[in-house]
Motif scaffolding. Sequence first.
Motif, PDB file in Angstrom:
ATOM      1  N   LEU A   1      -2.192  19.366  -3.182  1.00 21.12           N
ATOM      2  CA  LEU A   1      -2.599  19.987  -4.443  1.00 21.12           C
ATOM      3  C   LEU A   1      -3.324  19.045  -5.393  1.00 21.12           C
ATOM      4  CD1 LEU A   1       0.268  22.490  -5.313  1.00 21.12           C
ATOM      5  CD2 LEU A   1      -1.984  22.926  -4.332  1.00 21.12           C
ATOM      6  N   ASP A   2      -2.884  17.811  -5.510  1.00 17.92           N
ATOM      7  CA  ASP A   2      -3.592  16.887  -6.399  1.00 17.92           C
ATOM      8  C   ASP A   2      -5.022  16.697  -5.907  1.00 17.92           C
ATOM      9  OD1 ASP A   2      -1.244  16.675  -7.826  1.00 17.92           O
ATOM     10  OD2 ASP A   2      -0.743  14.681  -7.071  1.00 17.92           O
ATOM     11  N   ARG A   3      -5.177  16.496  -4.624  1.00 19.14           N
ATOM     12  CA  ARG A   3      -6.519  16.323  -4.036  1.00 19.14           C
ATOM     13  C   ARG A   3      -7.377  17.552  -4.284  1.00 19.14           C
ATOM     14  NH1 ARG A   3      -5.947  13.293   1.597  1.00 19.14           N
ATOM     15  NH2 ARG A   3      -7.994  14.190   1.776  1.00 19.14           N
ATOM     16  N   LEU A   4      -6.799  18.729  -4.104  1.00 17.73           N
ATOM     17  CA  LEU A   4      -7.528  19.978  -4.331  1.00 17.73           C
ATOM     18  C   LEU A   4      -7.911  20.095  -5.804  1.00 17.73           C
ATOM     19  CD1 LEU A   4      -8.606  22.720  -3.347  1.00 17.73           C
ATOM     20  CD2 LEU A   4      -6.288  23.642  -3.734  1.00 17.73           C
TER      21      LEU A   4
ATOM     22  N   GLY B   1      -3.313   5.177  -0.192  1.00 20.92           N
ATOM     23  CA  GLY B   1      -3.963   5.711   1.005  1.00 20.92           C
ATOM     24  C   GLY B   1      -4.690   7.022   0.720  1.00 20.92           C
ATOM     25  N   ILE B   2      -4.081   7.876  -0.067  1.00 23.19           N
ATOM     26  CA  ILE B   2      -4.692   9.158  -0.421  1.00 23.19           C
ATOM     27  C   ILE B   2      -5.937   8.938  -1.274  1.00 23.19           C
ATOM     28  CG2 ILE B   2      -4.335  11.258  -1.798  1.00 23.19           C
ATOM     29  CD1 ILE B   2      -1.359  11.099  -0.727  1.00 23.19           C
TER      30      ILE B   2
ATOM     31  N   THR C   1       0.858  -1.180   0.000  1.00 28.54           N
ATOM     32  CA  THR C   1       0.000   0.000   0.000  1.00 28.54           C
ATOM     33  C   THR C   1       0.892   1.226   0.000  1.00 28.54           C
ATOM     34  OG1 THR C   1      -1.726  -1.178   1.202  1.00 28.54           O
ATOM     35  CG2 THR C   1      -1.834   1.217   1.207  1.00 28.54           C
ATOM     36  N   THR C   2       0.907   1.935  -1.114  1.00 29.00           N
ATOM     37  CA  THR C   2       1.720   3.142  -1.212  1.00 29.00           C
ATOM     38  C   THR C   2       0.951   4.322  -0.614  1.00 29.00           C
ATOM     39  OG1 THR C   2       0.858   3.786  -3.376  1.00 29.00           O
ATOM     40  CG2 THR C   2       2.745   2.267  -3.358  1.00 29.00           C
TER      41      THR C   2
ATOM     42  N   ALA D   1     -11.914   8.870  -1.634  1.00 27.26           N
ATOM     43  CA  ALA D   1     -13.179   8.162  -1.858  1.00 27.26           C
ATOM     44  C   ALA D   1     -14.120   8.350  -0.676  1.00 27.26           C
ATOM     45  CB  ALA D   1     -12.920   6.680  -2.107  1.00 27.26           C
ATOM     46  N   LEU D   2     -13.567   8.321   0.528  1.00 33.64           N
ATOM     47  CA  LEU D   2     -14.377   8.450   1.735  1.00 33.64           C
ATOM     48  C   LEU D   2     -14.811   9.886   2.019  1.00 33.64           C
ATOM     49  CD1 LEU D   2     -12.391   6.053   4.080  1.00 33.64           C
ATOM     50  CD2 LEU D   2     -14.617   5.625   3.018  1.00 33.64           C
TER      51      LEU D   2
END
Length: 187
Positions: A149-152, A26-27, A21-22, A32-33
């Motif tokens: 930033l990727d998540r944003l 996890g991100i 699990t990288t 997703a949650l």
Amino acid sequence: MDIENFIYCLEAVPDAEQVETTDVVGILEHMALTQEISSIYKACDTIEGLEESLNFLLYEDHHFQDYEIIYLVLPGEANSILINGYYYSIEEIAELFEGQMKGKVVHFANRKILDLTDDECQYFLDVTGARAISGYGFHSESLSSAYTLDRLFFSLFYENDDLREVVEQMFQKQYKLCKLLDFRLYY
């Protein structure tokens, strides 16, 4: 009816056979949650593995049209990626995706810098059919774009499909980090 948001993530790892699990996994699970952004994750350790994962996406995954973002977590340099000790140019990657990314955004994490000339960018967009290509001009081993930033970017993208407005909002919300990592969008 809820509209699902999908990301297809390909990550280069030292050994794709080793179940691990990288941080990226996890991100993606956390997104997703908390952000209602679903994803499919594939690890690859060779260019053939990358191509096989793309073929799976294109020919086996019945939700392919739902994936608007192709998230590539691959090391490399300005206009190339590095997999298993070999460099592949952005042109070679474009040819792998040839005609298959219509309307999609291809986003690179900051494990590689994205510094394309106008000709390289246009070639990639023309060959792949992608709507845009995005990434960062600054690579850092200690500061990953995936955490913030990727998540944003993904979250804002699924709220508003006007890419210019998404970039403006990113800079409004995380100006210092956008400047530090040198966020870039080619379209």
